[in-house]
Design an enzyme around this catalytic site. Sequence first.
Site, short mmCIF file in Angstrom:
data_model
loop_
_atom_site.label_atom_id
_atom_site.label_comp_id
_atom_site.label_asym_id
_atom_site.label_seq_id
_atom_site.Cartn_x
_atom_site.Cartn_y
_atom_site.Cartn_z
N GLY A 25 0.88 -1.24 -0.07
CA GLY A 25 -0.06 0.05 0.00
C GLY A 25 0.86 1.15 0.03
O GLY A 25 1.73 1.57 0.68
N ASP A 53 -8.42 -1.99 -6.98
CA ASP A 53 -8.25 -1.70 -5.92
C ASP A 53 -9.68 -1.04 -5.59
O ASP A 53 -10.07 0.13 -5.91
CB ASP A 53 -7.15 -0.78 -5.84
CG ASP A 53 -6.72 -0.39 -4.05
OD1 ASP A 53 -7.85 -0.69 -3.54
OD2 ASP A 53 -5.73 0.09 -3.89
N GLU A 226 12.38 0.20 1.77
CA GLU A 226 12.42 0.17 3.27
C GLU A 226 11.88 -1.57 3.74
O GLU A 226 11.65 -2.16 2.57
CB GLU A 226 11.20 0.77 3.92
CG GLU A 226 11.46 2.34 3.97
CD GLU A 226 10.37 3.24 4.45
OE1 GLU A 226 9.69 2.67 4.88
OE2 GLU A 226 10.43 4.47 4.19
N ASN A 253 10.53 2.87 -5.88
CA ASN A 253 10.10 4.41 -5.87
C ASN A 253 10.49 5.25 -4.60
O ASN A 253 10.88 4.68 -3.69
CB ASN A 253 8.61 4.50 -5.95
CG ASN A 253 7.92 5.64 -6.25
OD1 ASN A 253 8.70 6.68 -6.76
ND2 ASN A 253 6.68 5.84 -6.12
N CYS A 265 17.94 13.73 5.76
CA CYS A 265 17.92 12.99 4.45
C CYS A 265 19.03 12.12 4.28
O CYS A 265 19.01 11.18 3.84
CB CYS A 265 17.97 14.09 3.46
SG CYS A 265 16.35 14.82 3.03
N1 LIG Z 1 8.23 9.20 -6.56
C1 LIG Z 1 7.42 10.06 -5.96
N2 LIG Z 1 7.55 11.46 -5.43
C2 LIG Z 1 6.87 11.99 -4.67
N3 LIG Z 1 5.55 11.66 -4.59
C3 LIG Z 1 5.21 10.37 -5.06
C4 LIG Z 1 6.20 9.40 -5.80
N4 LIG Z 1 5.40 8.57 -6.17
C5 LIG Z 1 4.05 8.59 -5.63
N5 LIG Z 1 4.22 9.70 -5.02
C6 LIG Z 1 2.80 10.27 -4.28
O1 LIG Z 1 2.71 9.28 -3.38
C7 LIG Z 1 1.18 9.13 -3.06
C8 LIG Z 1 0.83 7.44 -3.19
O2 LIG Z 1 1.40 7.17 -4.40
P1 LIG Z 1 0.19 6.15 -5.29
O3 LIG Z 1 -1.21 6.34 -5.10
O4 LIG Z 1 0.58 5.81 -6.57
O5 LIG Z 1 0.54 4.95 -4.38
P2 LIG Z 1 -0.28 3.46 -4.36
O6 LIG Z 1 0.56 2.36 -4.34
O7 LIG Z 1 -1.19 3.55 -5.38
O8 LIG Z 1 -1.35 3.58 -3.04
P3 LIG Z 1 -2.51 2.76 -2.77
O9 LIG Z 1 -1.98 1.50 -1.96
O10 LIG Z 1 -2.98 3.71 -1.45
O11 LIG Z 1 -3.13 2.56 -3.86
C9 LIG Z 1 0.51 9.92 -4.16
O12 LIG Z 1 0.14 11.04 -3.50
C10 LIG Z 1 1.67 10.27 -5.26
O13 LIG Z 1 1.31 11.34 -5.93
MG LIG Z 2 -3.29 3.21 -5.68
ZN LIG Z 3 16.38 16.79 4.01
#
Ligand SMILES: Nc1ncnc2c1ncn2[C@@H]1O[C@H](COP(=O)(O)OP(=O)(O)OP(=O)(O)O)[C@@H](O)[C@H]1O
Ligand SMILES: [Mg+2]
Ligand SMILES: [Zn+2]
Length: 322
Positions: A25, A53, A226, A253, A265
């Site tokens: 997630g 999902d 992580e 990612n 950082c």
């Molecule tokens: N490389 C990145 N840098 C900054 N923000 C990111 C990056 N990748 C994803 N995000 C942001 O992180 C959040 C989560 O990403 P995303 O919705 O794609 O994840 P997900 O795995 O689909 O989540 P979920 O399990 O809730 O469906 C979003 O707000 C997205 O814009």
């Molecule tokens: Mg998603």
């Molecule tokens: Zn920093």
Amino acid sequence: MDQERTLKNLLEKKTLKWIFVGGKGGVGKTTTSSSLATLLAQNGVKVLIISTDPAHNLCDCFDQKFSGKEPTPVAGIENLWGMEIDPTIDPNSLNFPDFEGFETDQSTKNFLSEIISQVPGIDEAMSFSALIKSLDKYNFDVVVFDTAPTGHTLRLLNFPNLLEKGIEKIIALKNKFQGILSSIAGQQNFDKLFGDLEEKKKTVQLVVNQMKDPNRTTFVAVCIPEFLSMYETDRLVYELAKYEIDIQNIVINQVLYPNETCKMCRSRAKMQKKYMDQILELYEDLHVVIVPLQESEVRGVENLKKFCQLLLTQQEIPKIPE
Ligand SMILES: Nc1ncnc2c1ncn2[C@@H]1O[C@H](COP(=O)(O)OP(=O)(O)OP(=O)(O)O)[C@@H](O)[C@H]1O
Ligand SMILES: [Mg+2]
Ligand SMILES: [Zn+2]
């Protein structure tokens, strides 16, 4: 052998029909799948992105509403359609095999739900296969699946196997109880219900074959560097191998590129690097794509188009300043 650390291989492989994108997630599944779908569409391929999902967020990513009933064109991206479906359904609403307009009486219904309950997950599998079938008429070149977090996705990927098992079970029961069943349901209904099981079995076999054919189906695992996410990726890769589903790409990612001045950082990046090195070593046969953490979330078509480019350009492995 060192593989290029981008998603280009997926754009070049013209035979692909289904691309599943999954992971834990919040790691970036929707962002990655939407970007990949956009890249394919920009290459002139007719693409559908489906979110399976139940907590959909395609709409947030593209900043537009999608229907669960049929593909909706994505505004601002030619050749791309989107759809948000709910893969969980009420097993009581099922007719198996799914004949339209077939009226079952209560005892037949009971019998059917009895069979269905003998193969756990078959209800989901059936609704998913019905969905896949309903897409035939749109003639998409590629369908990209934005999946739910791992556990759910593994169940989804198992759907052709379940269908196969379910049908075999029903064929066995049919042969065993032929006499009783036809008198309960009536010979005509009986034939309608069970007549083309062998035919159905063949259809399911085609889906199974497509799923297991690396030329037509592949999986993209998304993770963050992580512990928990790594652990899930390993499990995913292991399960995919068990289901004989191909995987060529892992996206790491939200990778940090620290500077000397920020202690926070730097120390997070150090932690990330440890896991990143492990993945790069363990999965050296795959395309491991490193994607930097961006300053802001990725929302809306314009931001998504920029994000796409990150998936096509090989990123440096971050160095940690001492
Ligand atoms: N490389 C990145 N840098 C900054 N923000 C990111 C990056 N990748 C994803 N995000 C942001 O992180 C959040 C989560 O990403 P995303 O919705 O794609 O994840 P997900 O795995 O689909 O989540 P979920 O399990 O809730 O469906 C979003 O707000 C997205 O814009
Ligand atoms: Mg998603
Ligand atoms: Zn920093």
